[in-house]
Motif scaffolding. Structure first.
Motif, PDB file in Angstrom:
ATOM      1  N   PHE A   1      -2.468   3.895  -3.655  1.00 35.52           N
ATOM      2  CA  PHE A   1      -3.026   2.853  -4.349  1.00 35.52           C
ATOM      3  C   PHE A   1      -2.500   1.275  -3.575  1.00 35.52           C
ATOM      4  O   PHE A   1      -1.907   1.521  -2.591  1.00 35.52           O
ATOM      5  CB  PHE A   1      -2.441   2.499  -5.779  1.00 35.52           C
TER       6      PHE A   1
ATOM      7  N   LEU B   1      -5.638  -4.430  -8.102  1.00 36.02           N
ATOM      8  CA  LEU B   1      -5.106  -3.281  -7.696  1.00 36.02           C
ATOM      9  C   LEU B   1      -6.383  -2.476  -7.127  1.00 36.02           C
ATOM     10  O   LEU B   1      -7.441  -2.694  -7.592  1.00 36.02           O
ATOM     11  CB  LEU B   1      -4.588  -2.580  -8.911  1.00 36.02           C
ATOM     12  N   TYR B   2      -5.975  -1.704  -5.965  1.00 34.06           N
ATOM     13  CA  TYR B   2      -7.318  -1.027  -5.684  1.00 34.06           C
ATOM     14  C   TYR B   2      -6.825   0.530  -5.680  1.00 34.06           C
ATOM     15  O   TYR B   2      -5.758   0.770  -5.144  1.00 34.06           O
ATOM     16  CB  TYR B   2      -7.639  -1.213  -4.038  1.00 34.06           C
ATOM     17  N   ARG B   3      -7.852   1.321  -6.175  1.00 33.79           N
ATOM     18  CA  ARG B   3      -7.240   2.661  -6.114  1.00 33.79           C
ATOM     19  C   ARG B   3      -8.629   3.582  -5.640  1.00 33.79           C
ATOM     20  O   ARG B   3     -10.025   3.181  -5.825  1.00 33.79           O
ATOM     21  CB  ARG B   3      -7.094   3.425  -7.450  1.00 33.79           C
ATOM     22  N   GLU B   4      -8.365   4.649  -5.059  1.00 30.95           N
ATOM     23  CA  GLU B   4      -9.383   5.565  -4.328  1.00 30.95           C
ATOM     24  C   GLU B   4      -8.842   6.945  -4.477  1.00 30.95           C
ATOM     25  O   GLU B   4      -8.005   7.398  -4.224  1.00 30.95           O
ATOM     26  CB  GLU B   4      -9.474   5.071  -2.811  1.00 30.95           C
ATOM     27  N   THR B   5      -9.923   7.758  -4.841  1.00 28.57           N
ATOM     28  CA  THR B   5      -9.810   9.256  -4.986  1.00 28.57           C
ATOM     29  C   THR B   5     -11.072   9.757  -3.867  1.00 28.57           C
ATOM     30  O   THR B   5     -11.511   9.022  -3.401  1.00 28.57           O
ATOM     31  CB  THR B   5     -10.169   9.731  -6.195  1.00 28.57           C
TER      32      THR B   5
ATOM     33  N   ASP C   1     -13.772   4.861  -5.901  1.00 23.82           N
ATOM     34  CA  ASP C   1     -12.783   3.883  -5.759  1.00 23.82           C
ATOM     35  C   ASP C   1     -12.960   2.758  -6.697  1.00 23.82           C
ATOM     36  O   ASP C   1     -14.168   2.725  -7.423  1.00 23.82           O
ATOM     37  CB  ASP C   1     -12.801   3.452  -4.480  1.00 23.82           C
TER      38      ASP C   1
ATOM     39  N   GLN D   1       0.602   5.404   0.408  1.00 22.40           N
ATOM     40  CA  GLN D   1      -0.302   6.356   0.860  1.00 22.40           C
ATOM     41  C   GLN D   1       0.112   7.774   0.895  1.00 22.40           C
ATOM     42  O   GLN D   1       1.629   7.856   1.410  1.00 22.40           O
ATOM     43  CB  GLN D   1      -0.744   6.329   2.108  1.00 22.40           C
TER      44      GLN D   1
ATOM     45  N   HIS E   1       1.981  -1.336 -11.330  1.00 19.54           N
ATOM     46  CA  HIS E   1       1.967  -0.499 -10.036  1.00 19.54           C
ATOM     47  C   HIS E   1       2.683  -1.353  -9.039  1.00 19.54           C
ATOM     48  O   HIS E   1       3.385  -0.627  -7.910  1.00 19.54           O
ATOM     49  CB  HIS E   1       0.549  -0.613  -9.476  1.00 19.54           C
TER      50      HIS E   1
ATOM     51  N   GLU F   1       0.906  -1.136  -0.035  1.00 20.13           N
ATOM     52  CA  GLU F   1       0.003  -0.028   0.115  1.00 20.13           C
ATOM     53  C   GLU F   1       0.895   1.267   0.134  1.00 20.13           C
ATOM     54  O   GLU F   1       1.865   1.249   0.735  1.00 20.13           O
ATOM     55  CB  GLU F   1      -0.914  -0.041   1.108  1.00 20.13           C
TER      56      GLU F   1
END
Length: 307
Positions: free
Chosen positions: A229, A243-247, A251, A122, A263, A120
């Motif tokens: 991510f 893959l996990y993405r968050e805005t 998400d 951040q 990534h 992860e």
């Protein structure tokens, strides 16, 4: 597979869709040809292979045996069972989670339980599942105009539950957190709340499955352009990952193998450029001491004014 992994609809749906696509590609058939043989629409075949919809166990057996000529009965039985699990999404997910959690997070909660390792990155904040309850409250308060009281309560509970599961669950995943140094200079809530948060982060960093590194700001400029991510490896196979993405507002779970691998590679490159784990923990604790010193100075000044 463990029982826990077999009970996760999102994971089972992924296994089925990948097996179907691989079986189709081995036969050399196009999606259009498969749709024609089955009397289905092309979009149905496409959506099943993308994991957007599930396939019934009966249809799955027919496709595997009649169209793809699969003869491995043990494999067919396993995939049919996974197709059954994949269709239990509504029963697996709590109603209040369906009502208040974004779709990507709903899947992430399942993939986290199946993951063997998690990477992860951040750039701005400590991840939600490593936040103290006070920081969770402070961050969720930013969404006061977007979240109902019920939604805020559910999100709070999920963050705290994820924290317990990620950190203390026996046989939990190997967790690598790459934290941009700039996150250490942001005060969330107030200095005391922030100091408690970083103290907790330093404590968690000592657990055997937790690996936390800080990426210095002079090394992290390019990394910061990626945004936050998470890459979750679901087995020891390189392509078995998501893959996990968050805005701020959206998400998503991304399953494209090329994008996931890219990534992961970026993460690993910057992981090697970050401070090692001991130096990172020392930097986090130094920030704790700095914040506590500021609090003490402010308190002393206020008391001086009153006297």
């Amino acid at each position: 597979m463990s029982v826990a992994r077999d009970d996760l609809p999102a994971v089972s749906r992924r296994r089925v869709r990948l097996a179907l696509r691989a079986a189709r590609e081995r036969t050399g058939l196009s999606q259009s040809e498969v749709a024609k043989k089955l009397g289905w629409s092309l979009s149905k075949v496409q959506r099943i292979e993308l994991g957007e919809v599930t396939i019934s166990p009966t249809d799955l057996r027919a496709v595997l045996v009649d169209i793809y000529q699969l003869t491995d009965e043990a494999l067919i039985t396993e995939l049919v069972e996974q197709a059954r699990v994949a269709r239990r999404e509504r029963y697996w997910t709590a109603p209040e989670h369906r009502d208040h959690l974004p779709p990507g997070l709903l899947q992430l909660l399942q993939f986290e339980q199946a993951a063997t390792s998690i990477r992860e990155y951040q750039s701005t904040l400590v991840p939600g599942h490593l936040q103290t309850s006070a920081v969770v409250d402070a961050t969720l308060a930013w969404f006061d105009r977007m979240l109902s009281d019920d939604a805020r309560r559910v999100l709070r509970d999920v963050r705290l539950t994820r924290r317990e599961r990620m950190i203390t669950r026996p046989g939990g995943p190997d967790y690598l957190l790459l934290l941009d140094e700039s996150a250490l200079w942001r005060v969330v809530g107030d200095p005391a709340i922030t100091a408690d948060q970083f103290e907790y982060l330093a404590e968690v960093a000592q657990r055997p499955n937790m690996h936390i590194r800080v990426l210095p700001m002079d090394n992290g400029t390019l990394m910061g352009t990626f945004g936050a991510f998470v890459v979750l490896d679901l087995s020891d196979q390189p392509d078995d990952a998501v893959l996990y993405r968050e805005t701020y507002l959206h998400d998503e779970i991304v399953e494209d193998a090329g994008e996931v691998a890219y990534h992961r590679d970026v993460f690993d490159r910057f992981w090697r450029r970050a401070l090692d784990e001991e130096a990172s923990r020392t930097l986090v604790l130094a920030r704790v001491f700095d914040l506590r010193a500021r609090i003490a100075r402010t308190l002393g000044q206020d008391q001086g004014k009153e006297s």
